[in-house]
Write an enzyme that holds these catalytic residues in place. Structure first.
Site, PDB file in Angstrom:
ATOM      1  N   TYR A  17       0.835  -1.193   0.000  1.00 44.75           N
ATOM      2  CA  TYR A  17       0.000   0.000   0.000  1.00 44.75           C
ATOM      3  C   TYR A  17       0.876   1.252   0.000  1.00 44.75           C
ATOM      4  O   TYR A  17       1.611   1.520   0.972  1.00 44.75           O
ATOM      5  CB  TYR A  17      -0.930   0.031   1.214  1.00 44.75           C
ATOM      6  CG  TYR A  17      -1.862  -1.156   1.357  1.00 44.75           C
ATOM      7  CD1 TYR A  17      -2.153  -1.980   0.274  1.00 44.75           C
ATOM      8  CD2 TYR A  17      -2.452  -1.454   2.575  1.00 44.75           C
ATOM      9  CE1 TYR A  17      -3.010  -3.063   0.403  1.00 44.75           C
ATOM     10  CE2 TYR A  17      -3.322  -2.527   2.720  1.00 44.75           C
ATOM     11  CZ  TYR A  17      -3.584  -3.336   1.633  1.00 44.75           C
ATOM     12  OH  TYR A  17      -4.429  -4.408   1.772  1.00 44.75           O
TER      13      TYR A  17
ATOM     14  N   GLY B 154     -13.815  -6.715   1.728  1.00 44.07           N
ATOM     15  CA  GLY B 154     -14.853  -6.518   0.716  1.00 44.07           C
ATOM     16  C   GLY B 154     -16.242  -6.840   1.189  1.00 44.07           C
ATOM     17  O   GLY B 154     -17.145  -7.091   0.372  1.00 44.07           O
TER      18      GLY B 154
ATOM     19  N   ALA C 247     -18.913  -4.745  -0.189  1.00 41.86           N
ATOM     20  CA  ALA C 247     -19.043  -4.831  -1.653  1.00 41.86           C
ATOM     21  C   ALA C 247     -18.929  -3.462  -2.327  1.00 41.86           C
ATOM     22  O   ALA C 247     -19.816  -3.045  -3.071  1.00 41.86           O
ATOM     23  CB  ALA C 247     -20.366  -5.505  -2.032  1.00 41.86           C
ATOM     24  N   LYS C 248     -17.826  -2.795  -2.023  1.00 39.94           N
ATOM     25  CA  LYS C 248     -17.552  -1.473  -2.621  1.00 39.94           C
ATOM     26  C   LYS C 248     -18.658  -0.463  -2.342  1.00 39.94           C
ATOM     27  O   LYS C 248     -18.981   0.389  -3.170  1.00 39.94           O
ATOM     28  CB  LYS C 248     -17.317  -1.600  -4.129  1.00 39.94           C
ATOM     29  CG  LYS C 248     -16.098  -2.442  -4.492  1.00 39.94           C
ATOM     30  CD  LYS C 248     -15.864  -2.464  -5.988  1.00 39.94           C
ATOM     31  CE  LYS C 248     -14.606  -3.254  -6.317  1.00 39.94           C
ATOM     32  NZ  LYS C 248     -14.344  -3.296  -7.777  1.00 39.94           N
ATOM     33  N   GLY C 249     -19.242  -0.567  -1.150  1.00 43.26           N
ATOM     34  CA  GLY C 249     -20.279   0.374  -0.748  1.00 43.26           C
ATOM     35  C   GLY C 249     -21.677   0.000  -1.178  1.00 43.26           C
ATOM     36  O   GLY C 249     -22.645   0.694  -0.841  1.00 43.26           O
ATOM     37  N   LEU C 250     -21.819  -1.108  -1.923  1.00 48.11           N
ATOM     38  CA  LEU C 250     -23.142  -1.534  -2.375  1.00 48.11           C
ATOM     39  C   LEU C 250     -24.007  -2.034  -1.221  1.00 48.11           C
ATOM     40  O   LEU C 250     -25.236  -2.085  -1.336  1.00 48.11           O
ATOM     41  CB  LEU C 250     -23.019  -2.625  -3.440  1.00 48.11           C
ATOM     42  CG  LEU C 250     -22.462  -2.174  -4.789  1.00 48.11           C
ATOM     43  CD1 LEU C 250     -22.099  -3.376  -5.647  1.00 48.11           C
ATOM     44  CD2 LEU C 250     -23.479  -1.286  -5.521  1.00 48.11           C
ATOM     45  N   LEU C 251     -23.367  -2.424  -0.128  1.00 52.96           N
ATOM     46  CA  LEU C 251     -24.111  -2.912   1.029  1.00 52.96           C
ATOM     47  C   LEU C 251     -24.013  -1.906   2.174  1.00 52.96           C
ATOM     48  O   LEU C 251     -23.670  -2.226   3.306  1.00 52.96           O
ATOM     49  CB  LEU C 251     -23.584  -4.286   1.452  1.00 52.96           C
ATOM     50  CG  LEU C 251     -23.795  -5.391   0.416  1.00 52.96           C
ATOM     51  CD1 LEU C 251     -23.073  -6.673   0.815  1.00 52.96           C
ATOM     52  CD2 LEU C 251     -25.288  -5.675   0.212  1.00 52.96           C
ATOM     53  N   THR C 252     -24.314  -0.659   1.854  1.00 49.69           N
ATOM     54  CA  THR C 252     -24.335   0.413   2.838  1.00 49.69           C
ATOM     55  C   THR C 252     -25.591   1.248   2.616  1.00 49.69           C
ATOM     56  O   THR C 252     -26.440   0.903   1.796  1.00 49.69           O
ATOM     57  CB  THR C 252     -23.095   1.332   2.700  1.00 49.69           C
ATOM     58  OG1 THR C 252     -23.179   2.050   1.452  1.00 49.69           O
ATOM     59  CG2 THR C 252     -21.796   0.534   2.755  1.00 49.69           C
TER      60      THR C 252
END
Length: 300
Positions: free
Chosen positions: A51, A197, A200-205
């Site tokens: 990183y 993950g 899921a890249k913010g899909l589960l917020t």
């Protein structure tokens, strides 16, 4: 914040871990976020030498210095980069691991890494040499435990069979349930699963539908399937963030969820979701609405 044993090691880690990759590069801003994470009960911080080509380790080391005796510090190794070009190549050799650990220790400003993880892995690797390196570092007291970060079934099974890993980091969420075929096997071996993950890249917020509208889909979900599935999940629980975290943590194999935060508000949202009740029935219903996909590669 509940803590769980990490594999067979003496380490105990919080069920929500802090993924340091998304920290702001400003040292003062990063320190404020990390201080709040510690105050909220997070004791497990995960970074990697890759990183920022080592800069994240330096940032994390400075921010965690005053908390060092109270936290579990994890980093990763295996991705070698060229200082001249920045090109990255895979290097799981003993010589590289035993040399690179000293660089990580220097950047982190610590004498011991609590959890040292192989940052990937391929079936073509000389895994025996990799394990030999980790075992040597344990004997020398430079690391306390070691694990891998892999989604490949053939790599995972190899390390379960021939090493003393304490953890495996895997991408796992309601929208990526591929790890489930391996969870019982990993748990039976006394190894902890640490997830990444999971949102899921913010899909589960709380931004689920807005984010879905901007994407063409996610993994095996088409755009329409994704949007429809998220709407159905919202009918199960109004807080998708909470549903996402608790669905993953409900399996005995899962010890901790690594969640990143680039702001204090994102951190607070995750902790609030963790504290929000989700029933076993809601988790069962959520899984009935999502795909139980399996890995189609890296099996032999």
């Amino acid at each position: 914040m509940k803590v769980q044993p990490l594999g067979k090691s003496e380490l105990e880690v919080s069920e929500i871990a802090f993924g340091c990759m998304s920290l702001p590069e400003n040292s003062q801003e990063a320190e404020v976020i990390i201080d709040e994470a510690v105050s909220l009960g997070i004791n497990y911080f995960d970074t990697a030498d890759l990183y920022g080509h080592g800069k994240n380790e330096e940032l994390v080391g400075r921010a965690l210095k005053k908390h060092r005796d109270r936290i579990v510090l994890a980093t990763k190794v295996g991705n070698e980069w060229s200082p001249e070009t920045g090109d990255v190549s895979w290097n799981p050799t003993k010589s590289y691991i035993t040399g690179q650990v000293k660089e990580s220790l220097r950047r982190l400003g610590t004498d011991t890494i609590d959890l040292y993880q192989l940052h990937g892995g391929m079936i073509e690797d000389n895994a025996e040499e990799t394990v030999e390196a980790f075992e040597q570092l344990k004997r020398e007291g430079l690391i306390r435990a070691y694990g891998i970060s892999s989604i490949r079934p053939n790599v995972i099974r190899r390390f379960l069979d021939m090493s003393a890993i304490d953890s495996n980091m895997m991408q796992y969420s309601l929208l990526d349930r591929r790890p489930e075929e391996l969870l019982d096997e990993i748990h039976a071996a006394g190894v902890s699963v640490v997830t990444r993950g999971t949102l899921a890249k913010g899909l589960l917020t709380g931004e689920a539908l807005e984010r879905a509208a901007l994407q063409d889909g996610y993994l095996s979900y088409s755009k329409d399937e994704l949007f429809g599935t998220l709407k159905e999940l919202l009918s199960v629980h109004s807080n998708l963030h909470a549903l996402a975290l608790h669905s993953v943590l409900s399996h005995d194999a899962v010890t901790s969820v690594v969640a990143g935060a680039s702001s204090r508000q994102q951190l607070r949202d995750t902790i609030q979701a963790y504290k929000t009740p989700v029933s076993a029935e809601q988790i069962t219903e959520a899984k009935s609405l999502t795909k139980a996909d399996r890995y189609d590669k890296h099996r032999d």
